[in-house]
Design an enzyme around this catalytic site. Structure first.
Site, PDB file in Angstrom:
ATOM      1  N   CYS A 132       0.662  -1.183  -0.075  1.00 47.26           N
ATOM      2  CA  CYS A 132       0.148  -0.098  -0.060  1.00 47.26           C
ATOM      3  C   CYS A 132       0.987   1.246  -0.123  1.00 47.26           C
ATOM      4  O   CYS A 132       1.453   1.593  -1.124  1.00 47.26           O
ATOM      5  CB  CYS A 132      -1.106  -0.076   1.146  1.00 47.26           C
ATOM      6  SG  CYS A 132      -2.056   1.397   0.995  1.00 47.26           S
ATOM      7  N   ASP A 179     -10.305  -3.882  -5.241  1.00 42.77           N
ATOM      8  CA  ASP A 179      -9.532  -2.765  -4.437  1.00 42.77           C
ATOM      9  C   ASP A 179     -10.440  -1.625  -4.367  1.00 42.77           C
ATOM     10  O   ASP A 179     -10.472  -0.769  -5.399  1.00 42.77           O
ATOM     11  CB  ASP A 179      -8.212  -2.676  -4.714  1.00 42.77           C
ATOM     12  CG  ASP A 179      -7.072  -1.908  -3.817  1.00 42.77           C
ATOM     13  OD1 ASP A 179      -7.764  -1.064  -3.073  1.00 42.77           O
ATOM     14  OD2 ASP A 179      -5.991  -2.313  -3.761  1.00 42.77           O
ATOM     15  N   HIS A 212      -8.045  -4.945  -1.407  1.00 40.21           N
ATOM     16  CA  HIS A 212      -6.948  -4.240  -0.808  1.00 40.21           C
ATOM     17  C   HIS A 212      -6.327  -4.976   0.636  1.00 40.21           C
ATOM     18  O   HIS A 212      -7.150  -5.218   1.519  1.00 40.21           O
ATOM     19  CB  HIS A 212      -7.337  -2.640  -0.457  1.00 40.21           C
ATOM     20  CG  HIS A 212      -6.126  -2.175  -0.276  1.00 40.21           C
ATOM     21  ND1 HIS A 212      -5.314  -1.428  -1.323  1.00 40.21           N
ATOM     22  CD2 HIS A 212      -5.391  -1.457   0.960  1.00 40.21           C
ATOM     23  CE1 HIS A 212      -4.329  -0.813  -1.090  1.00 40.21           C
ATOM     24  NE2 HIS A 212      -4.246  -0.850   0.407  1.00 40.21           N
TER      25      HIS A 212
END
Length: 245
Positions: A132, A179, A212
């Site tokens: 991330c 995501d 995610h």
């Protein structure tokens, strides 16, 4: 599942109840988690944490996984003592919070870590992975740092570096199909730009049905249907590192 439904820029799902096999050390002006394999090696991987910081058990689990595959793994505190994000924080303040933690301004810390790996650990071939926020940092490093051999950006936030695609080193990009943070249109655009501008080996892979954070979350115990993709993502990461380190 409550933690799947709340609005979250970096959903971690359930945390690992995990203590870690390595140790915390001081590296120059920052702290770092280091884990070393039993056999000596000159290969190392820098692990760049997400918004939840260098002490997140999930991230240390991945660092230890790298070590079981023969790598020295180091996860430094790239927030340099600033507090990591907490799931209990007010998400309305997130944009202001992240402005003070720029994934493109970690070069000083990376230089310190590289020196430590070379001088204290005997590392000669060094790669980097990140999740991330850390995935965006990987893309930044692959664009400019000559001392790293390869990188794996795992659901890295593309919008941070959307205009830069001339990578210096082979880079593997892992994305989740569902995501909420990184729409598939952004992934498609990234692929197009890489195809036009990138002269080194790269791969962009989207994992079906995943959200995610899937690679470093303990979702295999929650949703068995996710387990094959979680394992595949981790295996792909290791295979890429093995190929270029």
């Amino acid at each position: 599942m409550a933690n799947e439904s709340r609005p979250c820029p970096c959903d971690i799902g359930d945390r690992f109840d995990y203590g870690g096999r390595g140790q915390e050390v001081q590296v120059g002006h920052i702290k770092a988690y280091v884990c070393k394999p039993s056999a000596s090696t000159d290969k190392a991987v820098i692990v760049i944490h997400d918004i939840f910081g260098w002490q997140l058990p999930n991230t240390r689990y991945i660092a230890d996984m790298l070590t079981t595959n023969g790598y020295i793994a180091i996860c430094p505190d790239f927030f340099v003592g600033q507090e990591a994000w907490k799931p209990s924080n007010d998400w309305a303040s997130f944009n202001d919070w992240v402005k003070t933690r720029d994934a493109g301004k970690i070069d000083k810390e990376v230089d310190v870590v590289l020196t430590y790996l070379k001088d204290q650990c005997g590392a000669k071939k060094i790669g980097v992975i990140g999740f991330c926020w850390g995935g965006a940092a990987v893309q930044h490093l692959m664009l400019k740092n000559p001392h790293l051999k390869t990188g794996v950006s795992i659901y890295g936030v593309i919008s941070r570096f959307e205009d830069k695609h001339s990578l210096l080193h082979p880079t593997f990009f892992i994305f989740a199909e569902k995501d909420d943070v990184i729409p598939l249109e952004q992934v498609t655009l990234l692929e197009q730009k890489l195809k036009q501008n990138c002269k080194v080996d790269y791969e962009v892979k989207i994992y079906p049905g995943q959200t995610h954070g899937f690679v470093h979350r303990k979702r295999e115990d929650i949703n068995p249907q996710d387990k094959p993709y979680i394992e595949e993502g981790r295996k792909d990461m290791i295979n890429w590192l093995n190929k270029y380190l």
